[in-house]
Design a protein around this motif. Structure first.
Motif, PDB file in Angstrom:
ATOM      1  N   PHE A 169       0.869  -1.186   0.000  1.00  0.00           N
ATOM      2  CA  PHE A 169       0.000   0.000   0.000  1.00  0.00           C
ATOM      3  C   PHE A 169       0.904   1.234   0.000  1.00  0.00           C
ATOM      4  O   PHE A 169       1.901   1.280   0.718  1.00  0.00           O
ATOM      5  N   TYR A 170       0.549   2.219  -0.806  1.00  0.00           N
ATOM      6  CA  TYR A 170       1.370   3.434  -0.830  1.00  0.00           C
ATOM      7  C   TYR A 170       0.488   4.672  -0.845  1.00  0.00           C
ATOM      8  O   TYR A 170      -0.575   4.701  -1.467  1.00  0.00           O
ATOM      9  N   ASN A 171       0.934   5.677  -0.128  1.00  0.00           N
ATOM     10  CA  ASN A 171       0.196   6.920   0.064  1.00  0.00           C
ATOM     11  C   ASN A 171       0.474   7.863  -1.107  1.00  0.00           C
ATOM     12  O   ASN A 171       1.565   8.421  -1.223  1.00  0.00           O
ATOM     13  N   LYS A 172      -0.501   8.037  -1.972  1.00  0.00           N
ATOM     14  CA  LYS A 172      -0.312   8.880  -3.160  1.00  0.00           C
ATOM     15  C   LYS A 172      -0.120  10.347  -2.796  1.00  0.00           C
ATOM     16  O   LYS A 172       0.599  11.078  -3.501  1.00  0.00           O
ATOM     17  N   ASP A 173      -0.743  10.777  -1.711  1.00  0.00           N
ATOM     18  CA  ASP A 173      -0.573  12.171  -1.287  1.00  0.00           C
ATOM     19  C   ASP A 173       0.884  12.442  -0.915  1.00  0.00           C
ATOM     20  O   ASP A 173       1.456  13.475  -1.297  1.00  0.00           O
ATOM     21  N   GLY A 193      -3.436   3.852   7.717  1.00  0.00           N
ATOM     22  CA  GLY A 193      -4.491   4.866   7.721  1.00  0.00           C
ATOM     23  C   GLY A 193      -4.154   6.117   8.499  1.00  0.00           C
ATOM     24  O   GLY A 193      -4.878   7.109   8.432  1.00  0.00           O
ATOM     25  N   SER A 194      -3.040   6.097   9.233  1.00  0.00           N
ATOM     26  CA  SER A 194      -2.630   7.287   9.979  1.00  0.00           C
ATOM     27  C   SER A 194      -2.218   8.425   9.054  1.00  0.00           C
ATOM     28  O   SER A 194      -2.199   9.589   9.453  1.00  0.00           O
ATOM     29  N   GLY A 195      -1.847   8.083   7.821  1.00  0.00           N
ATOM     30  CA  GLY A 195      -1.396   9.102   6.873  1.00  0.00           C
ATOM     31  C   GLY A 195       0.048   9.511   7.060  1.00  0.00           C
ATOM     32  O   GLY A 195       0.545  10.400   6.366  1.00  0.00           O
ATOM     33  N   LYS A 196       0.746   8.841   7.982  1.00  0.00           N
ATOM     34  CA  LYS A 196       2.132   9.203   8.289  1.00  0.00           C
ATOM     35  C   LYS A 196       3.150   8.224   7.719  1.00  0.00           C
ATOM     36  O   LYS A 196       4.341   8.336   7.977  1.00  0.00           O
ATOM     37  N   LEU A 239     -10.376  -0.172   6.165  1.00  0.00           N
ATOM     38  CA  LEU A 239      -9.908   0.459   7.401  1.00  0.00           C
ATOM     39  C   LEU A 239      -9.264   1.814   7.148  1.00  0.00           C
ATOM     40  O   LEU A 239      -9.519   2.779   7.872  1.00  0.00           O
ATOM     41  N   ALA A 240      -8.431   1.883   6.124  1.00  0.00           N
ATOM     42  CA  ALA A 240      -7.755   3.147   5.836  1.00  0.00           C
ATOM     43  C   ALA A 240      -8.755   4.229   5.455  1.00  0.00           C
ATOM     44  O   ALA A 240      -8.602   5.390   5.842  1.00  0.00           O
ATOM     45  N   ARG A 241      -9.753   3.855   4.728  1.00  0.00           N
ATOM     46  CA  ARG A 241     -10.772   4.837   4.332  1.00  0.00           C
ATOM     47  C   ARG A 241     -11.602   5.297   5.521  1.00  0.00           C
ATOM     48  O   ARG A 241     -12.011   6.461   5.588  1.00  0.00           O
ATOM     49  N   SER A 299     -10.031  11.258   3.394  1.00  0.00           N
ATOM     50  CA  SER A 299      -9.518  12.135   2.331  1.00  0.00           C
ATOM     51  C   SER A 299      -8.195  11.647   1.740  1.00  0.00           C
ATOM     52  O   SER A 299      -7.735  12.168   0.718  1.00  0.00           O
ATOM     53  N   MET A 300      -7.574  10.645   2.353  1.00  0.00           N
ATOM     54  CA  MET A 300      -6.266  10.171   1.894  1.00  0.00           C
ATOM     55  C   MET A 300      -6.406   9.384   0.593  1.00  0.00           C
ATOM     56  O   MET A 300      -7.217   8.475   0.487  1.00  0.00           O
ATOM     57  N   LYS A 301      -5.575   9.737  -0.368  1.00  0.00           N
ATOM     58  CA  LYS A 301      -5.532   8.986  -1.625  1.00  0.00           C
ATOM     59  C   LYS A 301      -4.378   7.976  -1.549  1.00  0.00           C
ATOM     60  O   LYS A 301      -3.267   8.335  -1.161  1.00  0.00           O
ATOM     61  N   PHE A 302      -4.675   6.719  -1.924  1.00  0.00           N
ATOM     62  CA  PHE A 302      -3.628   5.701  -1.867  1.00  0.00           C
ATOM     63  C   PHE A 302      -3.804   4.692  -2.980  1.00  0.00           C
ATOM     64  O   PHE A 302      -4.860   4.599  -3.619  1.00  0.00           O
TER      65      PHE A 302
END
Length: 432
Positions: free
Chosen positions: A157-161, A270-273, A286-288, A293-296
């Motif tokens: 999983f990777y955080n696009k933001d 899902g923490s966004g960090k 869970l992440a959603r 608002s996080m895009k991944f």
């Protein structure tokens, strides 16, 4: 309690169990349906810490269709489940059916403590497309003991933001471990509480689920299948250990990751960090929920060279313990799980992986690209097959986690670290 101790317990229990109930020996001429075979409540045990939401939905769907033989579901703490089963068999107090962490099934099959369902289910057409990882461990010496309850696969999983903020292309995840390192460096450079990577430092199961595939993708073999089999074979073992050691040294993981024992593993992405993390399909929802608002995005877990990939296929089987008096109803519950309707309208509708590959092409997955992405892991996934998985791999005191922690957090020579773990794994396997 170790599984070796449990195996001894259930072996003794098997000797004293006596004849099975009439229902459990009447398999050959019974035609399975997706409805009740008899009336009265069915008891089912399932481990905590698995995909509770999915199991609850499956049981609710069965109960809605079959009000005359509803399933009463009881969750047993994950760490107590194996011992609870052994004690139940020894005392004759077993549930009618149960969910079992698929990795432990071979040991109970060998000990003759699950009902052999071969004659009842071998002709089912649904088994041709049932999860191969599940069916591998549901089979012992060509006999069948269960079907998939739910599937978990590991993926990246990777955080696009964070990719975008770090100047990386959010539509181009890494295809090799060197690329992953380079991307992580750039994300960590954003500063603050942001790190490029997540590494669970005190969780044996989390690591076989997410770091194990990095080794497989790099050509390595991890566990010893049995006596005389060689574990930790291939250059990929040392290469991946060096990769993870370097990630820790570079500051690409949070300091607190070192104490992660699995309790909060599912909440990290899902923490966004965290820029990138090996985790499972369960993390989509869970992440959603955590971070709407996080895009991944989701990619396959990579190896050392570009476009080499692997995944761990985990999850649970549904099986029938020896002593069950409701085998026909339990088998019908299995047939229900594998039915087209349940695969699509329960599994897929909830955005959980279907346990049959031919059911993955459905309207719900087509509307959710991330599920389609994570489903690709099934094509490169594998499930270890060994009678001593707990002792070799999953035990908090086992050689797998000891090896990883020495690699991650000490300066010990990696060849020595691997040799020590190899010796311990071989000794464990020799006792199986």
């Amino acid at each position: 309690m170790s599984l070796l101790t449990v195996a001894a317990m259930i072996g003794v229990a098997g000797c004293s169990q006596g004849a099975e109930s009439p229902d459990s020996t009447a398999g050959q001429n019974v035609v399975a349906t997706t409805s009740c075979a008899s009336k009265g409540e069915l008891t089912m045990w399932e481990r905590s810490g698995g995909n509770k939401e999915m199991v609850d939905m499956l049981v609710a769907a069965w109960n809605a269709k079959n009000p005359d033989c509803k399933v009463k579901l009881t969750y047993i703490p994950h760490t107590e489940m194996v011992g609870k089963i052994a004690q139940g068999i020894a005392s004759g107090q077993v549930p009618d059916l149960m969910g079992m962490d698929l990795i432990y099934a071979p040991q109970f099959e060998k000990a003759n403590q699950l009902v052999d369902l071969t004659d009842r289910i071998k002709s089912w057409p649904e088994l041709a497309t049932a999860s191969k990882g599940h069916m591998t461990v549901a089979t012992y010496e060509d006999h069948l003991y269960g079907v998939p309850l739910y599937a978990d696969v590991s993926a990246l999983f990777y955080n696009k933001d964070l990719f975008k903020k770090a100047g990386l292309d959010p539509d181009k995840p890494p295809t090799s471990l060197p690329e992953l390192r380079a991307d992580a460096d750039k994300i960590t450079a954003l500063g603050g509480d942001i790190k490029g990577y997540y590494l669970p430092g005190n969780c044996a199961g989390c690591n076989i689920f997410t770091v194990g595939p990095l080794m497989w993708a790099s050509g390595a073999k991890i566990e010893a299948a049995g006596p005389g089999d060689e574990p930790l074979v291939g250059d990929g073992v040392k290469q991946v250990l060096q990769f993870e050691r370097d990630m820790v040294k570079a500051g690409n993981v949070h300091d607190g990751d070192r104490t992660e024992n699995g309790e909060t593993f599912h909440l990290q992405f899902g923490s966004g960090k965290v820029g990138m993390m090996g985790t499972g399909n369960f993390n989509i929802t869970l992440a959603r929920q955590q971070n709407p608002s996080m895009k991944f995005g989701i990619a396959l877990l990579p190896g050392m060279t570009p476009n080499t990939n692997a995944s761990f296929i985990g999850g649970d089987l549904v099986v029938v313990p020896k002593g069950s008096k409701r085998v026909s109803d339990s088998v019908n519950f299995m047939k229900f799980l594998l039915s087209d309707e349940v695969q699509v309208e329960v599994y897929a509708k909830a955005l959980n992986l279907t346990t049959r590959s031919d059911m993955a092409d459905n309207k719900y997955f087509k509307a959710e690209p991330l599920v389609q992405d994570v489903a690709k892991a099934l094509t490169v996934g594998r499930t270890p097959y060994t009678l001593t998985f707990f002792e070799q791999i999953n035990s908090p005191q086992g050689p797998w986690l000891k090896m990883l922690q020495r690699a991650y957090y000490t300066g010990d020579d990696l060849d020595t670290v691997i040799a020590d773990a190899k010796k311990s794994m071989k000794e464990i396997a020799a006792k199986s």
